[in-house]
Write an enzyme that holds these catalytic residues in place. Structure first.
Site, PDB file in Angstrom:
ATOM      1  N   ASN A 108       0.873  -1.172   0.000  1.00 27.35           N
ATOM      2  CA  ASN A 108       0.000   0.000   0.000  1.00 27.35           C
ATOM      3  C   ASN A 108       0.907   1.217   0.000  1.00 27.35           C
ATOM      4  OD1 ASN A 108      -1.735   2.077   0.480  1.00 27.35           O
ATOM      5  ND2 ASN A 108      -2.459   1.344   2.479  1.00 27.35           N
ATOM      6  N   TRP A 109       1.040   1.830  -1.156  1.00 28.03           N
ATOM      7  CA  TRP A 109       1.998   2.934  -1.282  1.00 28.03           C
ATOM      8  C   TRP A 109       1.459   4.241  -0.699  1.00 28.03           C
ATOM      9  CZ3 TRP A 109       4.410   2.148  -6.885  1.00 28.03           C
ATOM     10  CH2 TRP A 109       5.229   1.020  -6.841  1.00 28.03           C
ATOM     11  N   LYS A 110       0.211   4.257  -0.311  1.00 26.70           N
ATOM     12  CA  LYS A 110      -0.398   5.451   0.308  1.00 26.70           C
ATOM     13  C   LYS A 110      -0.105   6.685  -0.557  1.00 26.70           C
ATOM     14  CE  LYS A 110      -0.245   3.074   4.713  1.00 26.70           C
ATOM     15  NZ  LYS A 110      -0.128   3.138   6.169  1.00 26.70           N
ATOM     16  N   HIS A 150      -9.486   1.218   4.660  1.00 25.71           N
ATOM     17  CA  HIS A 150      -8.256   1.402   5.443  1.00 25.71           C
ATOM     18  C   HIS A 150      -8.532   2.345   6.609  1.00 25.71           C
ATOM     19  CE1 HIS A 150      -4.167   2.466   6.527  1.00 25.71           C
ATOM     20  NE2 HIS A 150      -3.789   1.380   5.885  1.00 25.71           N
ATOM     21  N   GLU A 156      -6.893   4.692   7.793  1.00 24.64           N
ATOM     22  CA  GLU A 156      -6.615   6.103   7.512  1.00 24.64           C
ATOM     23  C   GLU A 156      -7.814   6.752   6.818  1.00 24.64           C
ATOM     24  OE1 GLU A 156      -2.908   5.411   5.508  1.00 24.64           O
ATOM     25  OE2 GLU A 156      -1.957   4.907   7.407  1.00 24.64           O
ATOM     26  N   GLU A 170      -5.385  -5.059  10.333  1.00 29.11           N
ATOM     27  CA  GLU A 170      -4.410  -3.997  10.549  1.00 29.11           C
ATOM     28  C   GLU A 170      -4.727  -3.283  11.863  1.00 29.11           C
ATOM     29  OE1 GLU A 170      -2.513  -2.783   6.493  1.00 29.11           O
ATOM     30  OE2 GLU A 170      -4.092  -1.398   7.037  1.00 29.11           O
ATOM     31  N   GLY A 227       2.489   2.179  10.859  1.00 31.94           N
ATOM     32  CA  GLY A 227       3.456   3.269  10.771  1.00 31.94           C
ATOM     33  C   GLY A 227       4.122   3.625  12.083  1.00 31.94           C
ATOM     34  N   SER A 245       3.436  -2.288  10.346  1.00 34.86           N
ATOM     35  CA  SER A 245       4.886  -2.337  10.594  1.00 34.86           C
ATOM     36  C   SER A 245       5.492  -3.686  10.227  1.00 34.86           C
ATOM     37  CB  SER A 245       5.190  -1.955  12.048  1.00 34.86           C
ATOM     38  OG  SER A 245       4.768  -0.621  12.312  1.00 34.86           O
ATOM     39  N   GLY A 302       2.869  -1.107   4.275  1.00 32.45           N
ATOM     40  CA  GLY A 302       2.964   0.320   3.982  1.00 32.45           C
ATOM     41  C   GLY A 302       4.415   0.714   3.738  1.00 32.45           C
ATOM     42  N   GLY A 303       5.040   1.290   4.743  1.00 33.91           N
ATOM     43  CA  GLY A 303       6.382   1.863   4.602  1.00 33.91           C
ATOM     44  C   GLY A 303       7.387   0.949   3.919  1.00 33.91           C
TER      45      GLY A 303
HETATM   46  P1  13P Z   1       3.020   0.276   7.706  1.00 36.34           P
HETATM   47  O1  13P Z   1       3.546  -1.007   7.081  1.00 36.34           O
HETATM   48  O2  13P Z   1       3.754   1.490   7.258  1.00 36.34           O
HETATM   49  O3  13P Z   1       2.895   0.154   9.191  1.00 36.34           O
HETATM   50  O4  13P Z   1       1.529   0.463   7.125  1.00 36.34           O
HETATM   51  C1  13P Z   1       0.652  -0.601   7.162  1.00 36.34           C
HETATM   52  C2  13P Z   1      -0.547  -0.238   6.401  1.00 36.34           C
HETATM   53  O5  13P Z   1      -1.282   0.658   6.760  1.00 36.34           O
HETATM   54  C3  13P Z   1      -0.819  -0.980   5.144  1.00 36.34           C
HETATM   55  O6  13P Z   1      -2.086  -0.713   4.649  1.00 36.34           O
END
Ligand code: 13P
Length: 252
Positions: free
Chosen positions: A9-11, A95, A97, A167, A173, A212, A233-234
């Protein structure tokens, strides 16, 4: 045996240059990694570029949201069919967010799930509790409610090849990963919920973990019996780190 899924997920990250480079690095680095579905979800405006670069390869491209509407007077929204037309195959939905920043509700997410499936996309339904909810002992109640709303609206047949991503909001994050045991407990409960509706759905549905995840902890998480991959994510913004997670999924 469920085939694992490792999805980035590149956000809100990338640019024409960076997105193209990362896709190219993933495509060449994926050679020889078999037995896992690998996908990345860039921002909408980079979707045509990503699909073009990944065309004809094993790398699947997805999106981070879709509208619950196919088309019409819905300013700023993107229809699932429009994403599918470019070659998107996956849609991340609900998600945390988006739930937090855009007020997405369980029923609204369920409507998007139906729209995504209708356009032939594989939905990844995100569920997860906040730290306050975990501390109050409400984790299983929260994720069950989030899943049940979708299942009630889709029915078993409508859930189809849908994927669930557990999640925990407190792990996203933050560098604070759920322990394999904490994650397994929730994954097993989600699978039990699916199985209560339909045994085959419970057995076959993929439930991935997000929060994470990185190369160093992916193996122990995915070794758990009900963890079928990751939503990352990251660490998905670094090709080597992301591919290390994909390799860990194969080994698990
Ligand atoms: P991180 O891997 O950066 O914690 O993010 C997870 C995430 O929200 C994937 O959708």
């Amino acid at each position: 045996m469920r085939r694992p899924l490792v999805c980035g997920n590149w956000k809100l990250n990338g640019s024409i240059g960076k997105t193209g480079q990362l896709i190219d690095a993933l495509v060449s680095g994926m050679t020889g990694i078999d037995g896992v579905d690998i996908a990345v979800c860039p921002v909408f405006v980079h979707l045509p570029l990503a699909c073009e670069r990944a065309a004809g390869t094993a790398l699947h491209i997805g999106v981070q949201d879709v509208s619950d509407q196919a088309q019409g007077a819905f300013t700023g929204e993107v229809g699932a069919g429009m994403a599918a037309e470019f070659g998107a195959r996956i849609a991340i939905l609900g998600h945390s967010e988006r739930r937090a920043r855009h007020g997405e509700t369980d029923a609204g997410v369920a409507a998007k799930f139906i729209a995504a499936r209708g356009a032939g996309l594989t939905p990844i339904l995100c569920v997860g509790e906040t730290l306050a909810e975990r501390d109050a002992g409400d984790t299983l109640a929260v994720v069950t409610r989030q899943l049940d709303t979708v299942l009630e609206m889709t029915g078993v047949a409508g859930f189809g090849d849908g994927v669930i991503a557990y999640e925990p909001v407190w792990a996203i994050g933050t560098g604070r990963t759920a322990t394999p045991e904490q994650a397994q407990e929730v994954h097993a409960a989600l699978r039990g919920r699916l199985a209560a509706h339909d045994a085959a759905l419970g057995e076959g549905a993929r439930i991935v973990y997000g929060g994470s995840m990185k190369g160093a902890n992916a193996g122990e998480l995915m070794a758990m019996p009900d963890i079928d991959g990751g939503l990352i994510g990251g660490a998905s913004l670094d090709a080597d780190e992301f591919l290390a997670i994909a390799r860990a999924a194969v080994a698990a």
